[in-house]
Design a protein around this motif. Structure first.
Motif, mmCIF file in Angstrom:
data_model
loop_
_atom_site.group_PDB
_atom_site.id
_atom_site.type_symbol
_atom_site.label_atom_id
_atom_site.label_comp_id
_atom_site.label_asym_id
_atom_site.label_seq_id
_atom_site.Cartn_x
_atom_site.Cartn_y
_atom_site.Cartn_z
ATOM 1 N N VAL A 215 -1.195 15.296 4.055
ATOM 2 C CA VAL A 215 -1.376 15.574 2.626
ATOM 3 C C VAL A 215 -0.386 14.766 1.799
ATOM 4 C CG1 VAL A 215 -1.321 17.371 0.861
ATOM 5 C CG2 VAL A 215 -2.233 17.893 3.127
ATOM 6 N N VAL A 216 0.861 14.693 2.254
ATOM 7 C CA VAL A 216 1.882 13.905 1.555
ATOM 8 C C VAL A 216 1.498 12.432 1.544
ATOM 9 C CG1 VAL A 216 4.301 13.182 1.588
ATOM 10 C CG2 VAL A 216 3.711 15.547 2.116
ATOM 11 N N ILE A 217 1.028 11.922 2.685
ATOM 12 C CA ILE A 217 0.609 10.518 2.771
ATOM 13 C C ILE A 217 -0.584 10.259 1.850
ATOM 14 C CG2 ILE A 217 -0.337 8.743 4.295
ATOM 15 C CD1 ILE A 217 2.640 9.305 4.666
ATOM 16 N N PHE A 218 -1.486 11.219 1.762
ATOM 17 C CA PHE A 218 -2.644 11.085 0.867
ATOM 18 C C PHE A 218 -2.189 10.896 -0.577
ATOM 19 C CE2 PHE A 218 -5.614 13.113 -2.076
ATOM 20 C CZ PHE A 218 -6.785 12.428 -1.805
ATOM 21 N N ILE A 219 -1.249 11.741 -1.024
ATOM 22 C CA ILE A 219 -0.755 11.664 -2.396
ATOM 23 C C ILE A 219 -0.012 10.351 -2.628
ATOM 24 C CG2 ILE A 219 0.808 12.729 -4.073
ATOM 25 C CD1 ILE A 219 0.190 15.432 -2.739
ATOM 26 N N LEU A 220 0.866 9.975 -1.685
ATOM 27 C CA LEU A 220 1.629 8.736 -1.836
ATOM 28 C C LEU A 220 0.719 7.512 -1.820
ATOM 29 C CD1 LEU A 220 4.732 9.462 0.454
ATOM 30 C CD2 LEU A 220 4.597 9.577 -2.038
ATOM 31 N N SER A 221 -0.339 7.558 -1.020
ATOM 32 C CA SER A 221 -1.286 6.441 -0.971
ATOM 33 C C SER A 221 -2.070 6.339 -2.273
ATOM 34 C CB SER A 221 -2.240 6.606 0.213
ATOM 35 O OG SER A 221 -1.535 6.597 1.437
ATOM 36 N N LYS A 222 -2.409 7.487 -2.842
ATOM 37 C CA LYS A 222 -3.092 7.494 -4.134
ATOM 38 C C LYS A 222 -2.216 6.888 -5.229
ATOM 39 C CE LYS A 222 -7.234 9.378 -3.932
ATOM 40 N NZ LYS A 222 -8.428 8.713 -4.500
ATOM 41 N N LEU A 223 -0.918 7.142 -5.127
ATOM 42 C CA LEU A 223 0.027 6.610 -6.119
ATOM 43 C C LEU A 223 0.386 5.158 -5.836
ATOM 44 C CD1 LEU A 223 2.439 9.677 -6.426
ATOM 45 C CD2 LEU A 223 0.647 8.990 -8.023
ATOM 46 N N GLY A 224 -0.028 4.635 -4.690
ATOM 47 C CA GLY A 224 0.283 3.261 -4.330
ATOM 48 C C GLY A 224 1.653 3.081 -3.717
ATOM 49 N N VAL A 225 2.330 4.175 -3.397
ATOM 50 C CA VAL A 225 3.676 4.099 -2.814
ATOM 51 C C VAL A 225 3.605 3.793 -1.321
ATOM 52 C CG1 VAL A 225 5.816 5.376 -2.392
ATOM 53 C CG2 VAL A 225 4.587 5.668 -4.561
ATOM 54 N N MET A 226 2.613 4.368 -0.634
ATOM 55 C CA MET A 226 2.479 4.203 0.809
ATOM 56 C C MET A 226 1.236 3.384 1.132
ATOM 57 S SD MET A 226 3.958 4.836 3.651
ATOM 58 C CE MET A 226 5.121 6.117 3.144
ATOM 59 N N THR A 227 1.346 2.489 2.109
ATOM 60 C CA THR A 227 0.226 1.672 2.553
ATOM 61 C C THR A 227 0.072 1.789 4.067
ATOM 62 O OG1 THR A 227 1.603 -0.306 2.873
ATOM 63 C CG2 THR A 227 0.610 0.022 0.685
ATOM 64 N N PRO A 228 -1.147 1.601 4.591
ATOM 65 C CA PRO A 228 -1.327 1.663 6.053
ATOM 66 C C PRO A 228 -0.577 0.551 6.776
ATOM 67 C CG PRO A 228 -3.318 0.902 4.960
ATOM 68 C CD PRO A 228 -2.401 1.379 3.891
ATOM 69 N N GLN A 229 -0.421 -0.609 6.109
ATOM 70 C CA GLN A 229 0.308 -1.719 6.725
ATOM 71 C C GLN A 229 1.759 -1.332 6.978
ATOM 72 O OE1 GLN A 229 -1.594 -1.981 4.013
ATOM 73 N NE2 GLN A 229 -3.261 -3.342 4.593
ATOM 74 N N PHE A 230 2.356 -0.666 6.018
ATOM 75 C CA PHE A 230 3.750 -0.236 6.172
ATOM 76 C C PHE A 230 3.882 0.765 7.312
ATOM 77 C CE2 PHE A 230 7.118 2.823 5.229
ATOM 78 C CZ PHE A 230 8.213 1.982 5.084
ATOM 79 N N MET A 231 2.936 1.702 7.404
ATOM 80 C CA MET A 231 3.003 2.722 8.444
ATOM 81 C C MET A 231 2.768 2.125 9.830
ATOM 82 S SD MET A 231 1.109 5.964 6.598
ATOM 83 C CE MET A 231 1.652 7.090 7.865
ATOM 84 N N ARG A 232 1.854 1.162 9.929
ATOM 85 C CA ARG A 232 1.618 0.515 11.226
ATOM 86 C C ARG A 232 2.825 -0.326 11.633
ATOM 87 N NH1 ARG A 232 -3.657 -0.779 8.863
ATOM 88 N NH2 ARG A 232 -5.213 0.713 9.631
#
Length: 293
Positions: A215-232
Motif C-alpha cells: 500500500v505504501v509503495i502504491f501511494i509513493l508510486s502514484k506520487l512519482g517518488v518510487m519506481t520499479p527500476q529503483f526497487m529492482r
C-alpha cells in the motif's frame, strides 16, 4: 481620495475576502474530518464493548494462547518435526515453563481494558480506513478515484493477514524463545503480565503494519517518488534488510524459522515491484496518448 488609494483599498478588501474564504474552507475541512473521526471512534467503541463481553475468551484463548503448549502453532510444529526429525528440538514445543505475575493493584483490570480496546481497534481498522477514504475521496480526480477504489479492501486484507501471521507464527516462537532463554541457570524467568501483553501486541500489530508495504509503495508510486527500476536495482539491499528484520523478529538460532518469517516479506517486496511497475506503465501510456492527441 486618489485613484491609487481607492485601488489599494479595493485590493485590500478583496484580499481580506479571499483570506476569510480560505479560512472558512479550512475549518470546514476540519469539521468534516472531525465527523469522520467521530464515526470511526464510535465503531471502535462498539467493537471494544463486544470484546469486553467476550473478554474471558480473548484472555484465555487468544492472548494467553501462545503460552499454551497445545496452541495451534506448536501442534503444527510437532507435526513438521515428526516428518523432519532434525527439527524436533526447535519445532516440537510440548512444555512451556514460565511464571507470569501481576505487580499492580489494578493491574489485571487495566490489562483487561487495554486488551479490549486493542481488540476493538484491530477489528475497527477496516472501517477507520474506509472513513479515511471517504475524507480524501472528494479531493481526488475521477481517474485517481477509479485507480484507488480497492484501497480500503486491500489495505484491510493485508493488515489482517499481517496480524494473523504475527500472531500464529512470529509471536509463539519469539515468546517460547524468550521464556526459555537464560543467561545463567540460577536465574529464574518470572515475567510481568504487562511485559507479556506488550510483547504479543508489539509482534502482532508490528507485523500487520509491515504488511502494509504494498500500500505504501502504491501511494509513493502514484506520487512519482518510487519506481520499479529503483526497487529492482536495490533488491539485494532489500533482501539483506528483510533478513535482518526476520532475525530480529524471531530471536532464534534456527535459520529455518527465520526463513519462514522472511519469505512473506520477500513476497510482499516482489508484489510491491509489480504494483509500482503497473502504475508506471499506466502513466507512460497516458502520457503517450496525451502527446499523440
Amino acid at each position: 481620495m486618489s485613484d491609487n488609494k481607492a485601488k489599494d483599498l479595493i485590493d485590500s478588501i478583496k484580499n481580506k475576502g479571499k483570506s476569510l474564504e480560505a479560512e472558512m474552507s479550512f475549518f470546514d475541512h476540519i469539521d468534516v474530518l472531525r465527523k469522520h473521526l467521530l464515526r470511526g471512534l464510535a465503531v471502535v467503541t462498539l467493537f471494544t464493548c463486544v470484546a469486553f463481553y467476550f473478554s474471558d475468551f480473548i484472555w484465555s484463548k487468544i492472548i494467553m494462547g501462545p503460552k499454551d503448549p497445545s496452541f495451534w502453532t506448536y501442534r503444527m510444529g510437532c507435526k513438521i518435526a515428526a516428518m523432519i526429525p532434525s527439527l524436533a528440538q526447535d519445532f516440537c514445543i510440548t512444555k512451556i515453563d514460565a511464571k507470569i505475575i501481576n505487580t499492580e493493584m489494578s493491574g489485571q483490570f487495566t490489562l483487561q481494558m487495554t486488551s479490549c480496546i486493542m481488540a476493538g481497534l484491530i477489528l475497527g481498522i477496516p472501517y477507520l480506513l474506509f472513513e479515511v477514504w471517504l475524507f480524501i475521496k472528494p479531493a481526488l480526480l475521477e481517474t485517481e478515484r477509479k485507480s484507488s477504489q480497492g484501497f480500503v479492501f486491500f489495505a484491510s486484507v493485508l493488515f489482517l493477514l499481517g496480524v494473523l501471521f504475527g500472531y500464529y507464527f512470529i509471536a509463539p516462537w519469539s515468546i517460547n524463545f524468550l521464556i526459555n532463554f537464560t543467561v545463567d541457570p540460577g536465574i529464574e524467568n518470572t515475567f510481568t503480565i504487562d511485559s507479556y501483553l506488550s510483547t504479543v501486541l508489539t509482534l502482532t500489530l508490528g507485523t500487520g503494519i509491515i504488511f502494509q508495504l504494498p500500500v505504501v509503495i502504491f501511494i509513493l508510486s502514484k506520487l512519482g517518488v518510487m519506481t520499479p527500476q529503483f526497487m529492482r536495482k536495490n533488491r539485494r539491499y532489500a533482501a539483506i534488510l528483510i533478513l535482518v528484520i526476520a532475525a530480529v523478529i524471531t530471536p532464534t538460532a534456527d535459520p529455518f524459522t527465520m526463513m519462514i518469517v522472511a519469505l512473506p516479506l520477500f513476497l510482499l517486496y516482489e508484489l510491491s515491484i509489480m504494483i509500482s511497475s503497473n502504475i508506471q506503465k499506466k502513466k507512460l501510456k497516458a502520457e503517450a496518448l496525451f502527446f499523440k492527441n
